[in-house]
Design a protein around this motif. Structure first.
Motif, PDB file in Angstrom:
ATOM      1  N   PHE A 168       0.623  -1.229   0.104  1.00  0.00           N
ATOM      2  CA  PHE A 168       0.027   0.076  -0.024  1.00  0.00           C
ATOM      3  C   PHE A 168       0.899   1.455   0.024  1.00  0.00           C
ATOM      4  O   PHE A 168       0.205   2.342  -0.131  1.00  0.00           O
ATOM      5  N   GLY A 169       2.228   1.119   0.036  1.00  0.00           N
ATOM      6  CA  GLY A 169       3.082   2.333   0.306  1.00  0.00           C
ATOM      7  C   GLY A 169       2.899   2.794   1.746  1.00  0.00           C
ATOM      8  O   GLY A 169       2.270   2.162   2.686  1.00  0.00           O
ATOM      9  N   ALA A 170       3.729   3.830   2.156  1.00  0.00           N
ATOM     10  CA  ALA A 170       3.689   4.356   3.463  1.00  0.00           C
ATOM     11  C   ALA A 170       2.821   5.519   3.697  1.00  0.00           C
ATOM     12  O   ALA A 170       2.456   6.136   2.720  1.00  0.00           O
ATOM     13  N   PRO A 171       2.308   5.687   4.884  1.00  0.00           N
ATOM     14  CA  PRO A 171       1.282   6.711   5.308  1.00  0.00           C
ATOM     15  C   PRO A 171       1.995   7.844   5.001  1.00  0.00           C
ATOM     16  O   PRO A 171       2.970   8.196   4.937  1.00  0.00           O
ATOM     17  N   SER A 172       1.151   8.830   4.718  1.00  0.00           N
ATOM     18  CA  SER A 172       1.602  10.342   4.340  1.00  0.00           C
ATOM     19  C   SER A 172       1.908  11.191   5.791  1.00  0.00           C
ATOM     20  O   SER A 172       0.822  11.039   6.505  1.00  0.00           O
ATOM     21  N   GLN A 212      -6.763  12.306   7.872  1.00  0.00           N
ATOM     22  CA  GLN A 212      -7.247  12.406   6.448  1.00  0.00           C
ATOM     23  C   GLN A 212      -6.431  12.131   5.453  1.00  0.00           C
ATOM     24  O   GLN A 212      -6.699  11.869   4.372  1.00  0.00           O
ATOM     25  N   GLY A 213      -5.077  11.805   5.705  1.00  0.00           N
ATOM     26  CA  GLY A 213      -3.979  11.423   4.537  1.00  0.00           C
ATOM     27  C   GLY A 213      -4.348   9.797   4.316  1.00  0.00           C
ATOM     28  O   GLY A 213      -5.051   9.133   4.788  1.00  0.00           O
ATOM     29  N   VAL A 214      -3.480   9.606   3.129  1.00  0.00           N
ATOM     30  CA  VAL A 214      -3.397   8.299   2.422  1.00  0.00           C
ATOM     31  C   VAL A 214      -2.240   7.980   2.312  1.00  0.00           C
ATOM     32  O   VAL A 214      -1.032   8.452   2.401  1.00  0.00           O
ATOM     33  N   THR A 215      -1.916   6.613   2.046  1.00  0.00           N
ATOM     34  CA  THR A 215      -0.614   5.920   1.651  1.00  0.00           C
ATOM     35  C   THR A 215      -0.138   6.344   0.105  1.00  0.00           C
ATOM     36  O   THR A 215      -0.819   6.798  -0.707  1.00  0.00           O
ATOM     37  N   ASP A 216       1.088   6.267  -0.042  1.00  0.00           N
ATOM     38  CA  ASP A 216       1.682   6.766  -1.092  1.00  0.00           C
ATOM     39  C   ASP A 216       1.935   5.398  -2.201  1.00  0.00           C
ATOM     40  O   ASP A 216       2.618   5.687  -3.189  1.00  0.00           O
ATOM     41  N   GLY A 217       1.274   4.622  -1.972  1.00  0.00           N
ATOM     42  CA  GLY A 217       1.563   3.342  -3.011  1.00  0.00           C
ATOM     43  C   GLY A 217       0.534   3.321  -4.056  1.00  0.00           C
ATOM     44  O   GLY A 217      -0.623   4.116  -3.905  1.00  0.00           O
ATOM     45  N   GLU A 218       0.578   2.552  -5.120  1.00  0.00           N
ATOM     46  CA  GLU A 218      -0.288   2.221  -6.154  1.00  0.00           C
ATOM     47  C   GLU A 218      -1.959   1.803  -5.547  1.00  0.00           C
ATOM     48  O   GLU A 218      -2.743   2.502  -5.938  1.00  0.00           O
ATOM     49  N   ARG A 219      -1.674   0.852  -4.763  1.00  0.00           N
ATOM     50  CA  ARG A 219      -2.919   0.657  -3.910  1.00  0.00           C
ATOM     51  C   ARG A 219      -3.227   1.384  -2.885  1.00  0.00           C
ATOM     52  O   ARG A 219      -3.005   0.826  -1.718  1.00  0.00           O
ATOM     53  N   ILE A 256      -4.443   3.614   0.399  1.00  0.00           N
ATOM     54  CA  ILE A 256      -5.572   3.374   1.611  1.00  0.00           C
ATOM     55  C   ILE A 256      -5.427   4.423   2.480  1.00  0.00           C
ATOM     56  O   ILE A 256      -4.290   4.987   2.716  1.00  0.00           O
ATOM     57  N   ASP A 257      -6.304   4.806   3.379  1.00  0.00           N
ATOM     58  CA  ASP A 257      -6.180   5.734   4.077  1.00  0.00           C
ATOM     59  C   ASP A 257      -5.444   5.484   5.530  1.00  0.00           C
ATOM     60  O   ASP A 257      -5.230   4.194   5.755  1.00  0.00           O
ATOM     61  N   ASN A 258      -4.718   6.498   5.971  1.00  0.00           N
ATOM     62  CA  ASN A 258      -3.715   6.313   7.071  1.00  0.00           C
ATOM     63  C   ASN A 258      -4.313   5.312   8.140  1.00  0.00           C
ATOM     64  O   ASN A 258      -3.418   4.525   8.934  1.00  0.00           O
ATOM     65  N   ILE A 259      -5.539   5.696   8.609  1.00  0.00           N
ATOM     66  CA  ILE A 259      -6.017   5.112   9.778  1.00  0.00           C
ATOM     67  C   ILE A 259      -6.273   3.674   9.251  1.00  0.00           C
ATOM     68  O   ILE A 259      -5.825   2.655  10.394  1.00  0.00           O
ATOM     69  N   ARG A 260      -6.828   3.248   8.074  1.00  0.00           N
ATOM     70  CA  ARG A 260      -6.890   1.974   7.877  1.00  0.00           C
ATOM     71  C   ARG A 260      -5.528   1.172   7.731  1.00  0.00           C
ATOM     72  O   ARG A 260      -5.482   0.020   8.224  1.00  0.00           O
TER      73      ARG A 260
END
Length: 966
Positions: free
Chosen positions: A680-684, A722-729, A731-735
């Motif tokens: 998912f990439g890393a959280p922002s 409110q942030g999201v991860t930086d991957g192609e898939r 997801i939001d940070n909390i998830r």
């Protein structure tokens, strides 16, 4: 053009003669070209040229016949520098691409050119041993790869492409390099051991003619052998030996993967395991080659420490010794005593025995294996130094012998001129000086080889176990009683039950023989225990558990001290006996008594875990989880062993067990983080770091873990909700952080062969079971300030950062400090603490026990929890006045701080510390005996009364202990 001053007279004459013959070449232009190439560096090259011409008639003859070979090497600078990866393959590909190039002549000319370069650099010491063997191996690999490429194209033109009968995928030949080529350790005149394999059965897709894949790859293998091995006017490339394939010379030349796997599973012998240690695919699809190696790995490397192979290795060792005597090989630097083969045997023995568990031993290169054996403690540093230096000396000697005439021999020369040439190459003044150096190295190798695997015990030693009938139909209670068994009849019944069990009845011959050898030695070892019957009773379930894996019995037979430790530990603790019964792989820990009774500190634990997982891919989750479970089980066993023999006091036991958990949690977080960020990439986040911290509460937070403790954990993150991860898939940070917590719990709690790592309790997180699995820093602060109950603030006293982002940890610690240092009404706080304690006692103590009956160490009046509640009350009531109280999360240091601050008297503090340690020590000992945490009512009466007195002072009537008991 040559300078012979550095050579003895005989070698100087040989060099001058060789140079004159080169100058007599009929092609005067070729000679002038060589002299021109030498001229720019005449001063630098004159000495090395004379040295090589004198010490290698092979090089001299090659240059005499083809001066242009040396001319080109000089012009290109290849004699003066090492090759880069891929250089040789690219060069050969260029040669084969030239118009009219024919495979066989090109391969042979290419081989001559590079062997001249390799011998030159080796004899002049421009290259070290490792470069020489690497370049020779690369030469072989390049010739095999491009020969296969051309021959495959020729066969495909006739028969089409081989394809899988299952899915139609194109098939390629996988050439498996064995032995020294597999390890990239080929010598300068070696044959090459190969096995030919292909993935799947099927047929070629030729339009005019189709043949089976087996026939296609057999033809290809025959062509490849011919291209390499056939001697022509241009010489040969490499001698090829195919005898290591299944069924040897009578077996199929090319075998598919399924047939290979079936052969090794059903008929593979230990010497074939030994041979496959260095196996490496060098051609074909790399993925299919890796698949084949994965398929063969369980055959080569057993998952457990494989002492069952000892007898086979002992047989191999005896064969080596016999061959040296029978064939008179003492003058052979490879096969003679103290030679190359013995160094290799030492390393590969450890690989077979331990490679299934110590993954670092699954490498192929011998020197790397020696380093790992030192790191793992299998060999002492001085032995590794001896073996390494001897190995390099012997390999250099081997090259000096073979490079002389390009002959495959390791025998010391008898010709005086060759002896002087060899001494010169080896940097020795003369032949006697060389022989002295050689003898010193071989003597040290032979000593280590002799000590590697002990010879079977003598007839006299074996008879000791057979003086009394200690197994079988003749075993009697009288025989056991004579050994010192007090309840001999009961022990006899247990032994007869084992002997008559279906598990023994269905044993194969090897397992039955090992049991027959083992049981008398076990009975003798148990007879030395403080209670022989108890020791035997506790060990027999272990014996039953390992009957079908009799390698464990072999381990104990080969290591009498390990058997003695098994008896000692099982006699001392049924908990340890149960751990070994459930996880026999832990027997390996009994082999090193120094480490068994030495529990390492936290930094060494972290280093040990890093080494254990170093060979695992980060995405190999199952492998990581297996490694973590063994790591925990092994180190907890060490702690328990150290405790039962009195080497660790209680405080250190808890410290060690807590450090094990800390180190594991840090690694589990790392594995879980890598897994999720890959998907998912890393959280922002505005700052660096993971933004995620793990806090331990309860015993983990208080550095007071016991052998069966669960982990009270709280997960806290600091990132934009409110942030999201930086991957192609994305997801939001909390998830993301919620899934991170779930993955951590999954890794910790999943049951595998070695059980769980830990059970996890998340109920102390904000809002308990109804709260989010991972809480934001903002949410944690808000909950603690506005919603938390007093008991939750009590729990916060023992909260401690155990893994994750230190920046987040500091922020959480600031919240913890601000909460604990609040101004509180002492009377109201006391009422809440006492009420919570009374409620806990009602729920967790099944029934109140009158005086004289058992005392529950944890929940009883004046017990462990009462002390903990007083400590927590003190921190909440007084840390505003004494901030130092908030610094610690463990009860002992908080009690000491309370005394230092004058909030408790020295007597009260020491009383509570003494009682707390006594109760916890007793609880530990009972746990190791698998008994409940209760003692007789008369025990600790004085300590309990002292604890109750402090309670009454802190919480005077009507809220004291007396009221709690109503």
């Amino acid at each position: 053009m040559i300078d012979t001053h550095a050579l003895t007279s005989s070698l100087a004459t040989a060099a001058a003669t060789a140079w004159q013959r080169i100058q007599d070449h009929p092609d005067a232009g070729a000679v002038r070209a060589l002299e021109t190439a030498l001229a720019p560096s005449a001063a630098e090259l004159a000495g090395p040229l004379a040295r090589v011409l004198a010490c290698s008639p092979f090089v001299a003859e090659t240059v005499r016949r083809q001066p242009a070979v040396l001319t080109e090497l000089l012009s290109s600078g290849l004699l003066q520098r090492a090759l880069q990866p891929g250089d040789m393959l690219a060069e050969l590909r260029t040669w084969l691409a030239e118009p009219g190039a024919e495979l066989n002549p090109v391969l042979r000319r290419f081989r001559q050119r590079h062997m001249l370069r390799i011998v030159w650099r080796d004899f002049c010491r421009s290259a070290d041993t490792l470069e020489t063997v690497r370049d020779t191996s690369t030469l072989a690999e390049s010739c095999i790869a491009l020969a296969q490429e051309q021959l495959t194209a020729q066969l495909q033109a006739r028969f089409g492409t081989p394809r899988s009968a299952r899915n139609g995928e194109a098939q390629q030949l996988i050439v498996i390099a064995m032995g020294k080529l597999g390890a990239r350790e080929l010598n300068v005149s070696s044959d090459i051991d190969l096995i030919f394999a292909f993935p799947e059965a099927g047929d070629t897709d030729g339009e005019r003619r189709s043949i089976s894949n087996a026939e296609f790859f057999t033809k290809l293998g025959q062509g490849l052998i011919n291209a390499l091995d056939q001697v022509t006017a241009d010489g040969f490339v490499f001698r090829v030996d195919m005898r290591l394939r299944p069924y040897g010379e009578s077996g199929s030349l090319a075998v598919n993967f399924a047939a290979l796997e079936e052969y090794y599973q059903e008929q593979g012998r230990d010497w074939e395991r030994y041979a496959l240690i260095k196996a490496r695919p060098i051609t074909g699809d790399p993925q299919r080659g890796a698949e084949l190696m994965d398929m063969l790995r369980p055959f080569v490397f057993r998952r457990y420490v494989d002492f069952g192979v000892i007898e086979s290795l002992r047989g191999m060792k005896q064969m080596i010794n016999s061959e040296v005597r029978r064939r008179g090989l003492q003058d052979d630097v490879k096969l003679g005593h103290g030679g190359i083969r013995e160094v290799e045997f030492i390393a590969q023995c450890f690989q077979l025995i331990r490679g299934g568990r110590d993954l670092a031993l699954q490498q192929r290169e011998l020197l790397l294996i020696l380093e790992e054996l030192c790191t793992l403690g299998c060999l002492p540093p001085e032995a590794v130094f001896d073996l390494r230096t001897a190995y390099l000396f012997l390999r250099d000697s081997e090259h000096a012998i073979q490079g002389y005439l390009d002959q495959q021999t390791q025998a010391l020369p008898t010709d005086a001129l060759q002896q002087q040439a060899m001494a010169t190459v080896m940097g020795c003044a003369d032949w006697p000086a060389y022989l002295a150096a050689l003898a010193a190295h071989r003597r040290r190798v032979a000593e280590h080889f002799r000590d590697l695997i002990a010879e079977p015990e003598s007839d006299e030693e074996a008879a000791t176990a057979d003086e009394l009938p200690l197994w079988g139909d003749d075993l009697t209670a009288a025989a056991l009683a004579e050994l010192g068994y007090r309840d001999a009849s009961d022990s006899l019944e247990r032994l007869q039950a084992l002997r008559d069990s279906s598990r023994v009845a269905t044993l194969q011959a090897e397992g039955r023989e090992r049991l027959q050898q083992f049981m008398p030695r076990l009975l003798l070892a148990c007879a030395e225990a403080s209670d022989p019957d108890r020791a035997l009773q506790r060990i027999l379930p272990f014996v039953t558990a390992v009957l079908r894996r009799s390698a464990y019995l072999a381990l104990l037979l080969e290591n009498p001290p390990a058997l003695a430790d098994l008896v000692l530990l099982c006699d001392a603790s049924p908990w340890i006996a149960e751990q070994l019964q459930r996880h026999p792989v832990l027997l390996d820990e009994l082999l090193d008594r120094a480490s068994l009774y030495t529990a390492p500190d936290k930094s060494r634990l972290a280093d040990a875990l890093r080494q254990q997982v170093a060979r695992l891919a980060p995405d190999d989750l199952e492998g990581q989880m297996d490694a973590l479970r063994y790591f925990k089980a092994a180190h907890v066993l060490r702690v328990a062993a150290s405790e039962v023999v009195g080497r660790l006091p209680l405080m250190q036991v808890s410290d060690k067990l807590t450090w094990i958990a800390d180190v594991i949690l840090e690694h589990v977080l790392s594995v879980a983080w890598s897994d999720l960020t890959a998907r998912f990439g890393a959280p922002s986040r505005e700052s660096s770091g993971t933004g995620f911290a793990v806090f331990g509460y309860g015993k983990l937070g208080g550095i007071e873990l016991s052998y069966s403790s669960d982990l009270d954990l709280v997960f806290i993150f600091d990132a934009d909700a409110q942030g999201v991860t930086d991957g192609e898939r994305s997801i939001d940070n909390i998830r993301f952080y919620t899934r991170l917590g779930q993955r951590i719990i999954h890794i910790l709690e999943t049951r595998m062969t070695l059980g769980q790592l830990y059970e996890v309790d998340m109920r102390l997180r904000p809002s308990g079971a109804s709260g989010l699995l991972a809480t934001s820093l903002k949410g944690f602060r808000s909950y603690q300030e506005e919603s938390a109950w007093t008991w939750e603030h009590q729990a916060l006293v023992r909260a401690r950062h155990v893994a994750g982002d230190p920046v987040v940890a500091d922020a959480v610690d600031a919240v913890r400090r601000s909460i604990l240092e609040r101004e509180r009404d002492a009377a109201a706080l006391a009422e809440e603490v006492v009420a919570m304690r009374a409620r806990m006692r009602r729920e967790l103590l099944p029934a109140q026990l009158p005086d004289g009956e058992d005392f529950d160490l944890k929940q009883g009046v004046g017990g462990i929890v009462d002390i903990e509640f007083m400590v927590q009350y003190a921190v909440l009531a007084w840390s505003r006045r004494v901030p130092e109280l908030v610094r610690w999360s463990d009860n002992i240091r908080i009690l000491e701080t309370l005394a230092t601050a004058g909030l408790l008297s020295e007597h009260e503090s020491s009383t509570l510390v003494g009682a707390y340690l006594a109760f916890r020590s007793a609880a530990h000992q009972l746990a190791l005996q698998q008994l409940p945490g209760r003692v007789g009512g008369e025990r600790y009466r004085e300590q309990r009364a002292s604890v109750e007195a402090v309670w009454q002072r802190l919480f005077p009537a009507p809220s004291g202990l007396t009221e709690q008991q109503d």
